[in-house]
Design a protein around this motif. Sequence first.
Motif, PDB file in Angstrom:
ATOM      1  N   PRO A  49      91.164  37.258 -16.222  1.00  0.00           N
ATOM      2  CA  PRO A  49      91.887  36.210 -16.961  1.00  0.00           C
ATOM      3  C   PRO A  49      93.390  36.265 -16.700  1.00  0.00           C
ATOM      4  O   PRO A  49      93.963  37.344 -16.584  1.00  0.00           O
ATOM      5  CB  PRO A  49      91.591  36.539 -18.424  1.00  0.00           C
ATOM      6  CG  PRO A  49      90.364  37.371 -18.401  1.00  0.00           C
ATOM      7  CD  PRO A  49      90.383  38.121 -17.113  1.00  0.00           C
ATOM      8  N   ASP A  50      94.009  35.088 -16.618  1.00  0.00           N
ATOM      9  CA  ASP A  50      95.441  35.003 -16.333  1.00  0.00           C
ATOM     10  C   ASP A  50      96.250  35.686 -17.425  1.00  0.00           C
ATOM     11  O   ASP A  50      97.233  36.365 -17.148  1.00  0.00           O
ATOM     12  CB  ASP A  50      95.864  33.532 -16.234  1.00  0.00           C
ATOM     13  CG  ASP A  50      95.133  32.808 -15.113  1.00  0.00           C
ATOM     14  OD1 ASP A  50      95.066  33.387 -14.011  1.00  0.00           O
ATOM     15  OD2 ASP A  50      94.630  31.709 -15.333  1.00  0.00           O
ATOM     16  N   VAL A  52      95.851  37.736 -21.342  1.00  0.00           N
ATOM     17  CA  VAL A  52      94.974  38.347 -22.334  1.00  0.00           C
ATOM     18  C   VAL A  52      95.794  38.669 -23.579  1.00  0.00           C
ATOM     19  O   VAL A  52      96.871  39.255 -23.479  1.00  0.00           O
ATOM     20  CB  VAL A  52      94.341  39.655 -21.786  1.00  0.00           C
ATOM     21  CG1 VAL A  52      93.408  40.280 -22.815  1.00  0.00           C
ATOM     22  CG2 VAL A  52      93.599  39.386 -20.488  1.00  0.00           C
ATOM     23  N   VAL A  59      91.240  35.490 -24.397  1.00  0.00           N
ATOM     24  CA  VAL A  59      91.713  35.398 -23.020  1.00  0.00           C
ATOM     25  C   VAL A  59      92.065  33.947 -22.738  1.00  0.00           C
ATOM     26  O   VAL A  59      91.445  33.032 -23.274  1.00  0.00           O
ATOM     27  CB  VAL A  59      90.666  35.883 -21.986  1.00  0.00           C
ATOM     28  CG1 VAL A  59      90.305  37.335 -22.210  1.00  0.00           C
ATOM     29  CG2 VAL A  59      89.428  35.009 -22.014  1.00  0.00           C
ATOM     30  N   PHE A  61      92.760  31.158 -19.648  1.00  0.00           N
ATOM     31  CA  PHE A  61      92.757  30.779 -18.242  1.00  0.00           C
ATOM     32  C   PHE A  61      93.619  29.541 -18.091  1.00  0.00           C
ATOM     33  O   PHE A  61      93.471  28.581 -18.838  1.00  0.00           O
ATOM     34  CB  PHE A  61      91.336  30.453 -17.769  1.00  0.00           C
ATOM     35  CG  PHE A  61      90.468  31.664 -17.628  1.00  0.00           C
ATOM     36  CD1 PHE A  61      90.505  32.430 -16.474  1.00  0.00           C
ATOM     37  CD2 PHE A  61      89.613  32.050 -18.655  1.00  0.00           C
ATOM     38  CE1 PHE A  61      89.711  33.565 -16.347  1.00  0.00           C
ATOM     39  CE2 PHE A  61      88.810  33.180 -18.539  1.00  0.00           C
ATOM     40  CZ  PHE A  61      88.862  33.938 -17.377  1.00  0.00           C
ATOM     41  N   ASP A  96      83.569  29.261 -13.435  1.00  0.00           N
ATOM     42  CA  ASP A  96      84.314  29.261 -14.697  1.00  0.00           C
ATOM     43  C   ASP A  96      83.366  29.361 -15.883  1.00  0.00           C
ATOM     44  O   ASP A  96      83.634  30.094 -16.837  1.00  0.00           O
ATOM     45  CB  ASP A  96      85.145  27.974 -14.844  1.00  0.00           C
ATOM     46  CG  ASP A  96      86.284  27.906 -13.840  1.00  0.00           C
ATOM     47  OD1 ASP A  96      86.659  28.967 -13.293  1.00  0.00           O
ATOM     48  OD2 ASP A  96      86.796  26.805 -13.593  1.00  0.00           O
ATOM     49  N   VAL A 110      87.517  32.492 -25.531  1.00  0.00           N
ATOM     50  CA  VAL A 110      87.990  32.013 -24.227  1.00  0.00           C
ATOM     51  C   VAL A 110      88.719  30.688 -24.399  1.00  0.00           C
ATOM     52  O   VAL A 110      88.183  29.738 -24.969  1.00  0.00           O
ATOM     53  CB  VAL A 110      86.820  31.857 -23.233  1.00  0.00           C
ATOM     54  CG1 VAL A 110      87.325  31.347 -21.883  1.00  0.00           C
ATOM     55  CG2 VAL A 110      86.081  33.181 -23.069  1.00  0.00           C
ATOM     56  N   THR A 112      91.062  27.704 -22.529  1.00  0.00           N
ATOM     57  CA  THR A 112      91.442  27.116 -21.238  1.00  0.00           C
ATOM     58  C   THR A 112      92.618  26.174 -21.430  1.00  0.00           C
ATOM     59  O   THR A 112      92.596  25.312 -22.293  1.00  0.00           O
ATOM     60  CB  THR A 112      90.266  26.339 -20.621  1.00  0.00           C
ATOM     61  OG1 THR A 112      89.176  27.223 -20.444  1.00  0.00           O
ATOM     62  CG2 THR A 112      90.657  25.736 -19.273  1.00  0.00           C
TER      63      THR A 112
END
Length: 135
Positions: A49-50, A52, A59, A61, A96, A110, A112
Amino acid sequence: MDVFSPEKRSEVMSKIGSKNTKPEILVRKVLHSLGMRFRLHRKDLAGTPDIVLPKYKTVVFVHGCFWHGHSCPKGQRPATNVEFWNSKIEKNIKNDSRVGRVLRSKGWHVFTIWECQTKDMDFLSKKLLRIKENG
Ligand SMILES: [Zn+2]
């Protein structure tokens, strides 16, 4: 017709798999201003993950609209080499969702953020503040 000029298309393509992209840096900036602590590119987690946020077990993304098939103008598929692009982008989308499933099964939230959402700082702040609801 391709929605992008050849120059723009090659710029978009050069961003494959690159880290520390501009949208990612904007997201970090906003998190910082909100006082939310984060770590970067945790390789021990599925999908690396980009961003955290351990405190919120979240996380983030940051997805490029083109490569991850966002339903916005930037995510429009090229009209040439259709099969080539479709198979590449579909592969990313599948990956993804697989990564998301793995992380969620381990108790992570998660999040996005799409590249196009990083253009509007107010929107981005509001969206990122929702992470705190997980903590
Ligand atoms: Zn988008």
